[in-house]
Design a protein around this motif. Structure first.
Motif, mmCIF file in Angstrom:
data_model
loop_
_atom_site.group_PDB
_atom_site.id
_atom_site.type_symbol
_atom_site.label_atom_id
_atom_site.label_comp_id
_atom_site.label_asym_id
_atom_site.label_seq_id
_atom_site.Cartn_x
_atom_site.Cartn_y
_atom_site.Cartn_z
ATOM 1 N N LEU A 45 -38.851 -1.143 -17.291
ATOM 2 C CA LEU A 45 -37.687 -0.798 -16.308
ATOM 3 C C LEU A 45 -38.014 -1.838 -15.120
ATOM 4 O O LEU A 45 -37.251 -2.334 -14.512
ATOM 5 C CB LEU A 45 -37.856 0.567 -15.858
ATOM 6 C CG LEU A 45 -37.042 1.024 -14.780
ATOM 7 C CD1 LEU A 45 -35.481 0.942 -15.246
ATOM 8 C CD2 LEU A 45 -37.267 2.664 -14.383
ATOM 9 N N GLY A 46 -39.140 -2.039 -14.747
ATOM 10 C CA GLY A 46 -39.563 -3.117 -13.494
ATOM 11 C C GLY A 46 -39.081 -4.227 -13.714
ATOM 12 O O GLY A 46 -38.512 -4.884 -12.901
ATOM 13 N N GLN A 47 -38.995 -4.900 -14.940
ATOM 14 C CA GLN A 47 -38.663 -6.063 -15.131
ATOM 15 C C GLN A 47 -36.922 -6.227 -15.116
ATOM 16 O O GLN A 47 -36.623 -7.044 -14.577
ATOM 17 C CB GLN A 47 -39.074 -6.794 -16.862
ATOM 18 C CG GLN A 47 -40.408 -7.145 -16.668
ATOM 19 C CD GLN A 47 -40.360 -7.835 -18.327
ATOM 20 O OE1 GLN A 47 -40.020 -7.408 -19.103
ATOM 21 N NE2 GLN A 47 -41.978 -8.241 -18.137
ATOM 22 N N LEU A 52 -31.870 -7.110 -11.907
ATOM 23 C CA LEU A 52 -30.837 -6.605 -11.200
ATOM 24 C C LEU A 52 -30.804 -7.082 -9.660
ATOM 25 O O LEU A 52 -29.754 -7.655 -8.833
ATOM 26 C CB LEU A 52 -30.582 -5.100 -11.319
ATOM 27 C CG LEU A 52 -30.398 -4.622 -12.547
ATOM 28 C CD1 LEU A 52 -30.397 -3.051 -12.728
ATOM 29 C CD2 LEU A 52 -29.238 -5.130 -13.118
ATOM 30 N N GLN A 53 -32.110 -7.021 -9.012
ATOM 31 C CA GLN A 53 -32.241 -7.394 -7.529
ATOM 32 C C GLN A 53 -32.043 -9.132 -7.658
ATOM 33 O O GLN A 53 -31.386 -9.344 -6.565
ATOM 34 C CB GLN A 53 -33.665 -7.140 -7.319
ATOM 35 C CG GLN A 53 -33.856 -5.513 -7.057
ATOM 36 C CD GLN A 53 -35.662 -5.144 -6.869
ATOM 37 O OE1 GLN A 53 -36.306 -5.956 -7.286
ATOM 38 N NE2 GLN A 53 -35.572 -4.058 -5.942
ATOM 39 N N ASN A 54 -32.502 -9.752 -8.432
ATOM 40 C CA ASN A 54 -32.015 -11.196 -8.358
ATOM 41 C C ASN A 54 -30.373 -11.577 -8.436
ATOM 42 O O ASN A 54 -30.069 -12.103 -7.773
ATOM 43 C CB ASN A 54 -32.725 -12.065 -9.446
ATOM 44 C CG ASN A 54 -34.238 -12.203 -9.236
ATOM 45 O OD1 ASN A 54 -34.787 -12.131 -8.112
ATOM 46 N ND2 ASN A 54 -34.984 -12.404 -10.507
ATOM 47 N N ASP A 72 -30.163 -0.196 -2.469
ATOM 48 C CA ASP A 72 -31.184 0.470 -2.318
ATOM 49 C C ASP A 72 -31.789 0.829 -3.827
ATOM 50 O O ASP A 72 -31.258 1.114 -4.668
ATOM 51 C CB ASP A 72 -30.960 2.024 -1.843
ATOM 52 C CG ASP A 72 -32.380 2.951 -1.713
ATOM 53 O OD1 ASP A 72 -33.142 2.404 -1.221
ATOM 54 O OD2 ASP A 72 -31.908 4.057 -1.816
ATOM 55 N N TRP A 73 -33.187 0.259 -3.848
ATOM 56 C CA TRP A 73 -33.849 0.367 -5.258
ATOM 57 C C TRP A 73 -35.143 1.237 -5.043
ATOM 58 O O TRP A 73 -36.038 1.136 -4.307
ATOM 59 C CB TRP A 73 -34.271 -1.200 -5.682
ATOM 60 C CG TRP A 73 -33.317 -1.969 -5.517
ATOM 61 C CD1 TRP A 73 -32.886 -2.785 -4.393
ATOM 62 C CD2 TRP A 73 -32.378 -2.230 -6.455
ATOM 63 N NE1 TRP A 73 -31.988 -3.491 -4.889
ATOM 64 C CE2 TRP A 73 -31.646 -3.463 -6.024
ATOM 65 C CE3 TRP A 73 -32.312 -1.824 -7.856
ATOM 66 C CZ2 TRP A 73 -30.447 -3.901 -6.924
ATOM 67 C CZ3 TRP A 73 -31.111 -2.215 -8.673
ATOM 68 C CH2 TRP A 73 -30.364 -3.420 -7.976
ATOM 69 N N ASN A 74 -35.385 2.313 -5.652
ATOM 70 C CA ASN A 74 -36.391 3.265 -5.650
ATOM 71 C C ASN A 74 -36.902 3.664 -6.898
ATOM 72 O O ASN A 74 -36.445 4.634 -7.544
ATOM 73 C CB ASN A 74 -36.028 4.731 -4.830
ATOM 74 C CG ASN A 74 -37.064 5.458 -4.460
ATOM 75 O OD1 ASN A 74 -38.312 5.304 -4.771
ATOM 76 N ND2 ASN A 74 -36.825 6.499 -3.799
ATOM 77 N N LEU A 87 -27.404 -2.347 -17.274
ATOM 78 C CA LEU A 87 -26.890 -2.334 -15.973
ATOM 79 C C LEU A 87 -25.979 -3.110 -15.369
ATOM 80 O O LEU A 87 -25.371 -3.154 -14.480
ATOM 81 C CB LEU A 87 -27.639 -1.499 -15.018
ATOM 82 C CG LEU A 87 -28.794 -0.267 -15.629
ATOM 83 C CD1 LEU A 87 -29.644 -0.133 -14.654
ATOM 84 C CD2 LEU A 87 -27.639 0.902 -16.004
ATOM 85 N N VAL A 88 -26.074 -4.275 -16.025
ATOM 86 C CA VAL A 88 -25.583 -5.630 -15.568
ATOM 87 C C VAL A 88 -24.230 -5.518 -15.322
ATOM 88 O O VAL A 88 -23.421 -6.126 -14.400
ATOM 89 C CB VAL A 88 -25.938 -6.879 -16.177
ATOM 90 C CG1 VAL A 88 -25.225 -8.075 -15.928
ATOM 91 C CG2 VAL A 88 -27.465 -7.133 -15.755
#
Length: 184
Positions: A45-47, A52-54, A72-74, A87-88
């Motif tokens: 999930l972290g990758q 997604l953040q990029n 917001d990423w939690n 999710l892209v």
């Protein structure tokens, strides 16, 4: 999206080489992830969240002051597994169809939270009737359909997807039950 980003980098090379350089590095991270990490059924999930953040960072840089973007990423447990690139399309569509009419500042809101092995994902953007009309007439529209198929195949009875349009606001809400790498 790929060609739009490359074109934007090309333009920036003439006006702001530092920003172009940064954008190129972010874009290379995006491509690297897609080429080398997404051949598996599941990824950490972290990758996927980093990817997604990029994407969001590149879009924020591309649109600058034309759009209000909040993300917001939690993520509590980054070792949980998710289907790559699932999710892209939601994020790409938010930026693709966001309202950019003259005199109107569009917005995109993204919230992604993992808690107790559940991913709560939310994307909202304003849109114009003109953009919606073009979407219905033009090519495309398979991204969301493909995500819905993937969810049914990869997460049967482990997801809930809601897509709403109301008063020129488009909202996607996805709840997804995640697993450990060794469970699938």
């Amino acid at each position: 999206m790929v060609f739009n980003i490359l074109n934007h980098i090309h333009i920036l090379m003439k006006t702001d080489t530092q920003l172009a350089d940064y954008l190129l590095l972010k874009f290379s991270d995006i491509l690297r992830y897609q080429l080398y990490h997404c051949s598996q059924n599941l990824v950490p999930l972290g990758q996927d969240i980093d990817h997604l953040q990029n994407l969001v960072e590149v879009e924020k840089l591309r649109w600058g002051n034309e759009l209000e973007v909040s993300a917001d990423w939690n993520i509590g447990n980054k070792r949980l597994s998710i289907a790559p690139l699932l999710l892209v399309p939601f994020i790409e569509n938010a930026f693709k169809y966001v309202c950019r009419l003259p005199g109107h500042k569009g917005y995109v809101k993204i919230s992604c939270m993992e808690k107790d092995r559940f991913l709560f994902f939310y994307v909202e953007n304003c849109y114009s009737e003109l953009a919606l009309h073009k979407k219905k007439e033009g090519a495309g529209g398979i991204g969301l359909h493909n995500v819905q198929k993937r969810l049914k195949l990869q997460y049967p009875d482990a997801h809930e997807l809601t897509i709403q349009t109301d008063h020129n606001v488009y909202k996607v809400t996805l709840t997804l039950q995640l697993s450990d790498n060794n469970e699938q």
